[in-house]
Design a protein around this motif. Structure first.
Motif, mmCIF file in Angstrom:
data_model
loop_
_atom_site.group_PDB
_atom_site.id
_atom_site.type_symbol
_atom_site.label_atom_id
_atom_site.label_comp_id
_atom_site.label_asym_id
_atom_site.label_seq_id
_atom_site.Cartn_x
_atom_site.Cartn_y
_atom_site.Cartn_z
ATOM 1 N N HIS A 1 1.253 7.655 -15.165
ATOM 2 C CA HIS A 1 1.771 9.007 -14.946
ATOM 3 C C HIS A 1 2.963 9.112 -14.550
ATOM 4 C CE1 HIS A 1 -2.343 9.230 -17.332
ATOM 5 N NE2 HIS A 1 -2.938 9.342 -15.954
ATOM 6 N N SER A 2 2.876 8.268 -13.495
ATOM 7 C CA SER A 2 4.276 8.730 -12.188
ATOM 8 C C SER A 2 5.895 8.288 -12.911
ATOM 9 C CB SER A 2 3.634 8.030 -11.092
ATOM 10 O OG SER A 2 3.764 7.009 -11.066
ATOM 11 N N GLU A 3 5.571 6.434 -13.976
ATOM 12 C CA GLU A 3 6.679 6.134 -14.199
ATOM 13 C C GLU A 3 7.168 6.422 -15.154
ATOM 14 O OE1 GLU A 3 8.656 3.827 -12.615
ATOM 15 O OE2 GLU A 3 7.136 2.552 -11.589
ATOM 16 N N PRO A 4 8.560 6.926 -15.731
ATOM 17 C CA PRO A 4 9.003 7.296 -17.086
ATOM 18 C C PRO A 4 8.498 5.981 -18.098
ATOM 19 C CG PRO A 4 10.645 7.148 -15.561
ATOM 20 C CD PRO A 4 9.611 6.650 -14.959
ATOM 21 N N ARG A 5 8.510 6.626 -19.650
ATOM 22 C CA ARG A 5 7.774 5.655 -20.291
ATOM 23 C C ARG A 5 8.487 4.923 -20.441
ATOM 24 N NH1 ARG A 5 2.284 7.791 -22.129
ATOM 25 N NH2 ARG A 5 1.759 8.368 -20.388
ATOM 26 N N ALA B 1 -4.163 -2.950 -21.082
ATOM 27 C CA ALA B 1 -3.261 -2.130 -22.233
ATOM 28 C C ALA B 1 -3.996 -1.138 -22.267
ATOM 29 C CB ALA B 1 -2.630 -3.750 -22.867
ATOM 30 N N ASN B 2 -4.890 -1.534 -22.983
ATOM 31 C CA ASN B 2 -5.301 -0.825 -23.966
ATOM 32 C C ASN B 2 -5.575 1.369 -23.094
ATOM 33 O OD1 ASN B 2 -5.608 -1.382 -26.191
ATOM 34 N ND2 ASN B 2 -7.874 -2.902 -25.500
ATOM 35 N N LEU B 3 -5.330 1.161 -21.790
ATOM 36 C CA LEU B 3 -5.662 2.845 -21.201
ATOM 37 C C LEU B 3 -3.437 2.519 -20.890
ATOM 38 C CD1 LEU B 3 -7.416 1.093 -17.509
ATOM 39 C CD2 LEU B 3 -8.343 2.668 -19.093
ATOM 40 N N LEU B 4 -2.735 2.088 -21.506
ATOM 41 C CA LEU B 4 -1.937 2.868 -21.032
ATOM 42 C C LEU B 4 -0.625 2.705 -22.448
ATOM 43 C CD1 LEU B 4 -0.553 -0.547 -18.878
ATOM 44 C CD2 LEU B 4 -1.215 1.828 -18.277
ATOM 45 N N GLN B 5 -2.055 4.016 -22.950
ATOM 46 C CA GLN B 5 -0.760 4.115 -24.208
ATOM 47 C C GLN B 5 0.738 5.065 -24.518
ATOM 48 O OE1 GLN B 5 -2.866 3.740 -27.273
ATOM 49 N NE2 GLN B 5 -4.544 2.157 -26.385
ATOM 50 N N GLY B 6 0.798 4.667 -25.922
ATOM 51 C CA GLY B 6 2.745 5.239 -24.928
ATOM 52 C C GLY B 6 2.840 4.456 -24.283
ATOM 53 N N THR C 1 13.239 -12.458 -20.999
ATOM 54 C CA THR C 1 12.721 -12.805 -21.835
ATOM 55 C C THR C 1 12.286 -12.066 -22.715
ATOM 56 O OG1 THR C 1 12.672 -14.708 -20.275
ATOM 57 C CG2 THR C 1 11.366 -15.163 -22.229
ATOM 58 N N TRP C 2 11.336 -11.719 -22.202
ATOM 59 C CA TRP C 2 10.551 -10.946 -23.147
ATOM 60 C C TRP C 2 11.649 -9.834 -23.769
ATOM 61 C CZ3 TRP C 2 4.838 -11.177 -22.215
ATOM 62 C CH2 TRP C 2 4.582 -12.725 -21.789
ATOM 63 N N MET C 3 11.977 -8.919 -23.214
ATOM 64 C CA MET C 3 12.982 -7.902 -23.057
ATOM 65 C C MET C 3 14.129 -8.123 -23.519
ATOM 66 S SD MET C 3 11.591 -5.205 -19.889
ATOM 67 C CE MET C 3 12.283 -3.879 -21.354
ATOM 68 N N LYS C 4 14.713 -9.081 -23.691
ATOM 69 C CA LYS C 4 15.650 -9.285 -24.341
ATOM 70 C C LYS C 4 15.203 -10.266 -25.341
ATOM 71 C CE LYS C 4 19.257 -12.437 -22.213
ATOM 72 N NZ LYS C 4 19.188 -13.470 -21.194
ATOM 73 N N GLY C 5 14.075 -9.519 -25.742
ATOM 74 C CA GLY C 5 14.030 -10.081 -28.000
ATOM 75 C C GLY C 5 13.220 -11.393 -27.720
ATOM 76 N N GLU C 6 13.103 -12.163 -26.924
ATOM 77 C CA GLU C 6 12.258 -12.534 -27.086
ATOM 78 C C GLU C 6 10.577 -13.347 -27.357
ATOM 79 O OE1 GLU C 6 13.082 -16.200 -25.173
ATOM 80 O OE2 GLU C 6 15.579 -15.536 -24.058
ATOM 81 N N ARG C 7 9.864 -13.788 -28.241
ATOM 82 C CA ARG C 7 8.155 -13.893 -28.361
ATOM 83 C C ARG C 7 8.122 -13.275 -27.156
ATOM 84 N NH1 ARG C 7 5.036 -17.676 -27.204
ATOM 85 N NH2 ARG C 7 6.078 -19.647 -25.956
ATOM 86 N N GLY C 8 6.627 -12.618 -26.985
ATOM 87 C CA GLY C 8 5.381 -12.677 -26.701
ATOM 88 C C GLY C 8 3.951 -12.017 -27.048
ATOM 89 N N TRP C 9 3.640 -10.720 -26.418
ATOM 90 C CA TRP C 9 2.296 -10.253 -26.873
ATOM 91 C C TRP C 9 2.478 -8.957 -25.869
ATOM 92 C CZ3 TRP C 9 0.182 -11.784 -30.323
ATOM 93 C CH2 TRP C 9 -0.398 -13.497 -30.368
ATOM 94 N N ALA C 10 3.069 -7.675 -26.971
ATOM 95 C CA ALA C 10 3.157 -6.711 -26.384
ATOM 96 C C ALA C 10 2.530 -5.507 -27.552
ATOM 97 C CB ALA C 10 4.705 -5.849 -27.096
ATOM 98 N N TYR C 11 1.554 -4.986 -26.846
ATOM 99 C CA TYR C 11 0.658 -3.822 -27.582
ATOM 100 C C TYR C 11 1.085 -2.578 -27.096
ATOM 101 C CZ TYR C 11 -2.297 -6.961 -26.257
ATOM 102 O OH TYR C 11 -3.471 -8.473 -26.229
#
Length: 473
Positions: free
Chosen positions: A364-368, A390-395, A463-473
């Motif tokens: 709730h406090s961090e920018p999305r 991960a399901n708690l962090l919708q959006g 790694t992942w934020m540069k477009g390499e593979r990973g799991w994202a919800y």
């Protein structure tokens, strides 16, 4: 003689095999050893010989060549081990490297059996010792040559058991054991202490310093090596020959940047693989050195991307004396010029319900646009926990990072980034706690929750934020 009919498919398979073999022979070259350590390795006649001690020294090719030295005799049989079959068959593995020059010796490869057969009938097979009792699969077998590639990955018990398979029916063939290694196994350092040990270690054992290639003789008593004279009836000769990337002119010529990549490794691995340091340990102060860590006294930096990672406590405090794992979180971001910034670190002792509250508070406090990183411990329970959180962090973008390897392994990238001055820490009250956890990792006296969160955070950010593979919800 009755000739059984052969199907068209079987004919085609035989033709394809013959065609592929012809192509291999045409491409294959005659092996020529490099002068220096590799030639010394091939010419040595000690029963047991360890070769290498650093990356890039031509160890695997030397081992393959050494294994063929009895292939001119029909009763010769050799065996080459890697820890897994995958390691045998991967690019640059023993199978691929053997195809470079075994066909020039007239050898044929039988892929289904992982076996090379030479014109004399001599054989070299390739096998694994992945599991605890795999060594017993070789009961009753006999090999004139036994080779282990990267012996530091094997257990000492497996290695010594295979000595019972080293025997020969031909008096012209002398049974030998050959191994290659990089530093890292304590039992291997102990076994080759006369060549690798410090002066104090040798003084404690009352063993002499041995020169490279010098043969010493040992017997085994009460699970310990005892140094004896060569004339002892049970003595077995042993020696060590060192080789580094600088002893491999072919690699130096074909890939001159390889040394730069070795120099870019985290401190401990660089000391092992480039400098052949057998005594460096993944212990406190070696992974994250205090002199590498820079605190910047500036305003909050402008971040182009940011990640907050969490490490959730595995144990809950029950009594006042308990010292359980903590729930930790670390936030990092990438600045405009590529610098990685550590901008927040926090940990607390909390229950599973408290972990969820902490997670939601930051949600709730961090920018999305700040991604969150959740660890995924091994097993189904770990996967379920990661998905539930991960399901708690919708959006919000949420990465889950599986943890199925040693913690020191995951620390490598961030350690290297600190060493090469790619990371800054924003000056804040939490700095001392954060730095103390880094510089005391790994240690049984310190929790690693903050370090785990920092390692995951850096991995996700770079790694992942540069477009390499990973799991994202």
């Amino acid at each position: 003689m009755i000739r059984l009919p052969i199907s068209q498919a079987a004919k085609r398979k035989l033709i394809d095999e013959a065609w592929n073999e012809a192509k291999l022979r045409k491409k294959a070259s005659v092996f020529k050893p490099h002068p220096g350590p590799q030639t010394m390795f091939l010419q040595h006649d000690a029963f047991e010989l360890l070769y290498g001690g650093a990356a890039g020294g031509g160890k695997s090719v030397g081992l393959l060549a050494c294994a063929t030295q009895g292939a001119g005799l029909k009763d010769y049989a050799g065996i080459l081990f890697r820890k897994t079959y995958k390691q045998l068959s991967e690019p640059g593995g023993l199978v691929e490297r053997s195809r470079e020059f075994y066909p020039s010796m007239g050898a044929r490869y039988h892929g289904g059996h992982w076996r090379w057969v030479f014109p004399t009938g001599a054989q070299i097979v390739m096998r694994h010792l992945q599991h605890t009792n795999d060594r017993y699969s070789y009961q009753g077998a006999e090999y004139s040559f036994i080779g282990f590639d990267q012996i530091e990955q094997f257990d000492e018990e497996d290695y010594l058991y295979l000595f019972s398979r080293a025997r020969s029916r031909d008096p012209r063939i002398k049974a030998r054991v050959r191994t290659t290694a990089n530093p890292g196994a304590a039992w291997l350092l102990k076994r080759y202490l006369p060549w690798l040990g410090t002066e104090s270690e040798l003084e404690q054992k009352r063993w002499p310093r041995a020169e490279l290639g010098e043969v010493l003789y040992f017997i085994r008593e009460n699970e310990e090596d005892v140094l004896v004279e060569p004339e002892h009836p049970d003595a077995l000769g042993r020696t060590f020959i060192a080789a580094t990337v600088y002893d491999n002119p072919t690699l130096m010529e074909n890939d001159p940047d390889y040394i730069r990549r070795l120099r870019a490794l985290p401190y401990v691995e660089r000391r092992r693989l480039l400098d052949s340091d057998w005594h460096i340990e993944s212990s406190a102060g070696n992974i994250y050195k205090r002199e590498w860590i820079v605190i910047a006294e500036i305003e909050y930096p402008v971040l182009e991307s940011a990640v907050r990672a969490f490490d959730f406590a595995a144990t809950e405090k029950q009594t006042q004396k308990d010292n359980p794992d903590m729930t930790a979180t670390v936030k990092m971001g990438r600045g405009r010029h590529g610098t990685i910034w550590v901008v927040d670190s926090f940990q607390e002792d909390t229950s599973p319900a408290g972990q969820q509250r902490l997670l939601l508070n930051y949600h709730h406090s961090e920018p999305r646009e700040v991604a969150f990183c959740i660890p995924q411990d091994p097993g189904q329970a770990g996967k379920k926990q990661a998905v539930d959180y991960a399901n708690l962090l919708q959006g919000r973008v949420v990465y889950t990072i599986p943890r199925n390897r040693d913690k020191v392994f995951y620390a490598g990238p961030l350690s290297a980034a600190f060493e090469f001055d790619q990371v800054r820490i924003l000056k804040a009250p939490w700095n001392a706690e954060f730095i103390n956890h880094l510089t005391n990792f790994p240690s049984v006296n310190w929790h690693d929750d903050i370090v785990d969160a920092a390692n995951d955070c850096f991995y996700a950010l770079t790694t992942w934020m540069k477009g390499e593979r990973g799991w994202a919800y």
